[in-house]
Enzyme design. Structure first.
Site, PDB file in Angstrom:
ATOM      1  N   ASP A 529       0.827  -1.213   0.000  1.00 43.84           N
ATOM      2  CA  ASP A 529       0.000   0.000   0.000  1.00 43.84           C
ATOM      3  C   ASP A 529       0.853   1.252   0.000  1.00 43.84           C
ATOM      4  O   ASP A 529       2.028   1.237   0.319  1.00 43.84           O
ATOM      5  CB  ASP A 529      -0.912  -0.002   1.226  1.00 43.84           C
ATOM      6  CG  ASP A 529      -0.111   0.093   2.531  1.00 43.84           C
ATOM      7  OD1 ASP A 529       0.911  -0.606   2.626  1.00 43.84           O
ATOM      8  OD2 ASP A 529      -0.514   0.846   3.426  1.00 43.84           O
ATOM      9  N   GLU A 530       0.233   2.362  -0.346  1.00 38.60           N
ATOM     10  CA  GLU A 530       0.792   3.703  -0.218  1.00 38.60           C
ATOM     11  C   GLU A 530       2.234   3.796  -0.732  1.00 38.60           C
ATOM     12  O   GLU A 530       3.119   4.302  -0.052  1.00 38.60           O
ATOM     13  CB  GLU A 530       0.716   4.166   1.244  1.00 38.60           C
ATOM     14  CG  GLU A 530      -0.705   4.287   1.753  1.00 38.60           C
ATOM     15  CD  GLU A 530      -0.786   4.825   3.164  1.00 38.60           C
ATOM     16  OE1 GLU A 530      -1.777   5.486   3.477  1.00 38.60           O
ATOM     17  OE2 GLU A 530       0.144   4.576   3.966  1.00 38.60           O
TER      18      GLU A 530
END
Length: 845
Positions: A529-530
């Protein structure tokens, strides 16, 4: 490390010293320098460029009780949102990396005059609004000396509530310090607001029920069942050993296992399609459990524990027929940002099992820490598990998140191999699967820094090939990027072979620990993620793109490659939904878990539906309701993060309708307390969700006690929704529906059913479950008191009946509140813990 000299006057003299300070002199200044932080406005009229649309205005004030004349000292401190503009001629503030900043006097600094404050006003980008987001432990540095934490920036404990206090942070008194922007309608949830918006308890005793609620509970005729007689479980030694955790819990409540107890038969005669299902029939002289597996028997025994209170081990004769709503009922614990002790994990496992949660997603690595010892890679924990003020980061990581200087502090640490094996075995004994996660390719700074320390050490020994084997970065990669947590170096290079050699090594070593524990390694969560805009100027990535011109996404390439590696080891692949959206479906394994974490007020249902329709196992991780690092209520004294929700109390978690995500637009608001709409007509879900998971991220949680405060009693409401589908939940409409505050699908009859169900749940919590948490030593949150002056007296209540309320009179005395003789007035109100030893947070009237 950059060199700083500190020259200061002695504590009793204003004479400027001509020599460098001694350690004693530095220590004295650290002990006596006053630092005060004040959030002036979250929505100033003007924001300096380049963040004109959104900024925060704050003020730091420094003072010393004696003269200090030098411009050669430096203070390091954590500030979550980067400072980008400073309105001070005497000081500069520099953002170093992540949240670490440096205050340095300029040439215009004329020194501290005794007891004469000097202020620095500054602007920060984005939003930082809750008190717990303002980090402690500012550090005073000087060349050649040991750095020291400035005493005035340390936290303390309130002696009554045992909650953290921040003496360095000025009080939050206005909505200017509670609302993030001009369009933010967040309310101040004081006593009167709670009185107007919460409902009074209606039950005067605990109902006959269990948390989580069974599918069916029927009262039978016959004498009551007196469980104080104990149980005579008719099991062979092997099965009894496997059920020991449930038997131990029953024993702790006074329900012992012995030959003279109530005869308790166990039959494995239920169909095996739902292995956790069970039936439980209880008569005064016989108890019968039917299940298809030991997990079903385990949950039947936990239901027996749930039926009783600590004061009363007698219940009516009854029959329960039960099965879980979802196969995946999880809790995510972040031990990477700030470490959680092994004891905390074991205690959490006990409570998860008590309420029939069955998956522990253990977040073991992130930017701020690597928390699991890996064979042959000692740097991961020697360097990556501690933070201190070493700007070279050869001995430790930068002291992010207010970590301070002490390597032995509770926020630092790791699980050695024996610890992890113990956790695995303990979880297995409680019928919980541990899902380890070592977040990559973003959120990987701890691993990167540790492997760079390894590279430097081996290179210095002339072992160049060995040094390169697990290196995670490419020196020739000059990409400039900024992660969501403001790091410029937290993403491993996905185009290097050494990256995948590292991951393969780590997975093999984690698997070896599972083998040693005798606990199967089933699922690995890769994170994904991210990921910031990395790799743009990486020579390796440019070469890879030339070799594979069809490559659609470097992040997707990484996830696909690691997923193949994971699946090749016989493991199920899991990841966060944003990263998992980068992949080409054809390149993924057949079995994939996606944690859908997009906020519901921003069309978060769409990615959850899309991934479910792909045939993936979607675990709902909606931050609006499942992120327990957010405050229970929007009040300055409530700790927590703020970006997805300003208030997640247990009633909100209880009211979640996970099968119908868009429907929450009718009953909830956005993070800024604005109405929103959710249109499902173009994103219709055709397949079921796999499960529900709560989340305890740890950026703002520096102690196990703080973590437990955020976890309980919300964990009970999570378990309720993960196990039991309530009849008041809006059914999902497969034709697609648009929902908003005016669509009216959640009708009065459903609202009334929901309120009655909440009253049942709240009474169980107040009359039974809080006492059980207390007996187990868990630091649950004591609820805030709703109160209002009406008709010349004060009316007050709390959501959970059974707890004592106190009010403060005009003389400052705290007195017991009695509903039948209400006080005429009150200065403050608060609730008291079950055992009477701890007070809840007081609210003014």
């Amino acid at each position: 490390m950059r060199k700083f000299l500190l020259f200061m006057a002695g504590a009793c003299s204003a004479t400027v010293m001509a020599k460098a300070p001694t350690q004693i002199e530095l220590d004295t200044l650290a002990q006596q320098l006053s630092v005060s932080y004040e959030l002036l406005s979250a929505k100033p009229d003007v924001c300096p460029a380049p963040h004109q649309a959104q900024c925060y205005l704050s003020r730091l004030t420094l003072s010393a009780p004696y003269d200090v004349k030098s411009n050669s000292w430096s203070v390091y401190f954590s500030q979550l949102m980067p400072i980008y503009s400073t309105d001070s001629a005497q000081f500069s503030i520099t953002h170093i990396n992540g949240d670490l900043h440096q205050i340095k006097p300029t040439a215009a600094f004329t020194g501290f005059k005794a007891n004469t404050p000097i202020s620095i006003e500054f602007y920060t980008q984005e939003s930082q609004i809750t008190r717990s987001e303002f980090m402690p432990n500012y550090m005073l540095a000087s060349s050649g000396l040991k750095s020291r934490v400035i005493d005035s920036t340390k936290t303390t404990l309130d002696p009554n509530t045992k909650l953290e206090l921040q003496p360095y942070l000025a009080p939050f008194l206005t909505l200017e310090q509670l609302q993030t922007s001009k369009d933010d309608a967040t309310v101040w949830m004081g006593a009167e607001y709670l009185y107007q918006n919460e409902t009074k308890p209606t039950l005067s005793k605990a109902p006959l029920s269990v948390i989580p609620k069974p599918a069916d509970l029927t009262v039978l005729t016959g004498d009551v069942v007196d469980l104080s007689q104990g149980l005579n479980l008719q099991l062979d030694d092997t099965n009894q050993a496997q059920l020991s955790a449930a038997i131990t819990r029953l024993t702790s409540f006074g329900i012992k296992q012995h030959s003279q107890g109530i005869a308790t038969t166990i039959n494995f005669d239920l169909p095996g399609n739902v292995p956790e299902a069970y039936t439980l029939s209880m008569q005064h002289d016989q108890i019968a459990i039917s299940a298809s597996s030991l997990s079903g028997v385990f949950y039947a025994l936990q239901s027996i524990a749930g039926l009783v209170s600590l004061e009363n081990l007698t219940i009516p004769a009854l029959k329960i027929t039960d099965a879980p709503r979802y196969p995946f009922r999880g809790m995510h614990i972040d031990v990477a940002r700030n470490f959680r002790s092994k004891a905390f994990i074991l205690n959490t496992i006990e409570q998860m099992a008590a309420y029939k949660l069955n998956k522990l997603h253990l977040h073991l690595a992130d930017d701020e820490g690597w928390r699991l010892a890996i064979k042959d890679l000692p740097e991961l924990t020697e360097v990556g598990a501690t933070r201190c003020l070493d700007l070279t980061e050869q001995a430790c990581l930068l002291p992010q998140l207010g970590a301070g200087l002490n390597k032995g502090a509770a926020v630092n640490g790791y699980y050695n191999q024996a610890d992890y094996i113990e956790i695995l075995k303990y979880a297995q004994a409680h019928f919980i699967e541990v899902i380890p996660s070592l977040d990559m390719p973003g959120h990987s700074r701890a691993a990167i820094i540790a492997m760079e320390a390894r590279f430097n050490s081996l290179t210095a020994q002339g072992k160049s090939a060995q040094a390169l084997k697990y290196r995670l970065v490419e020196p020739a990669d000059k990409t400039n990027y900024n992660s969501i947590q403001h790091y410029n170096d937290n993403t491993l290079n996905v185009c290097l072979d050494s990256t995948y050699q590292f991951i393969d090594k780590v997975l093999d070593e984690v698997n070896a620990l599972h083998v040693q524990a005798g606990v199967p390694f089933k699922t690995y969560h890769i994170g994904a993620d991210e990921t910031a805009g990395a790799w743009v100027d990486s020579p390796s990535c440019k070469a890879l793109k030339q070799q594979q011109p069809e490559l659609h996404s470097f992040n997707g390439y990484f996830i696909e490659k690691v997923s193949s590696l994971v699946a090749g080891k016989g493991l199920k692949v899991a990841g966060w939904s944003d990263g998992m959206s980068d992949v080409a479906l054809k390149n993924m394994p057949k079995t994939v878990q996606s944690n859908a974490w997009a906020t519901l007020s921003e069309e978060g249902h769409q990615v959850a539906h899309r991934h479910a329709n792909q045939g993936w196992d979607v675990v709902l991780s909606s931050p609006d309701v499942t992120y327990f690092d957010f405050p229970y209520q929007s009040h300055p004294q409530e700790p927590g993060n703020h970006w997805a929700s300003r208030a997640i109390d247990s009633k909100k978690v209880f009211g979640f309708m996970p099968d119908n995500l868009p429907a929450h637009a009718e009953i909830w608001q956005s993070v800024k307390s604005q109405n929103y709409s959710a249109d499902d007509r173009q994103s219709i879900r055709t397949k079921e969700f796999h499960g529900l998971q709560g989340h305890l991220w740890s950026e703002l949680l520096r102690s196990d006690r703080q973590a437990e405060y955020m976890l309980y009693p919300r964990l009970l409401a999570l378990a309720e929704r993960a196990w039991h589908k309530a009849p008041w939940e809006l059914e999902y409409k497969t034709q697609g529906v648009k929902y908003d505050q005016n669509t009216g699908h959640f009708k009065t009859a459903l609202k009334q059913q929901k309120e009655a169900d909440w009253q049942r749940f709240a009474a169980l919590v107040g009359f039974k479950e809080l006492a059980k948490l207390e007996q187990a030593g868990r630091f649950y949150r004591i609820p805030s008191v709703a109160a209002r002056a009406i008709d010349n007296n004060v009316d007050a209540f709390i959501p959970y009946p059974g707890l004592t309320i106190e009010y403060q009179n005009s003389d400052g005395q705290w007195l017991k509140y009695k509903a039948d003789s209400k006080p005429v007035s009150a200065q403050q109100v608060r609730a008291i813990s079950v055992n009477g030893l701890r007070e809840g947070r007081a609210l003014e009237l």
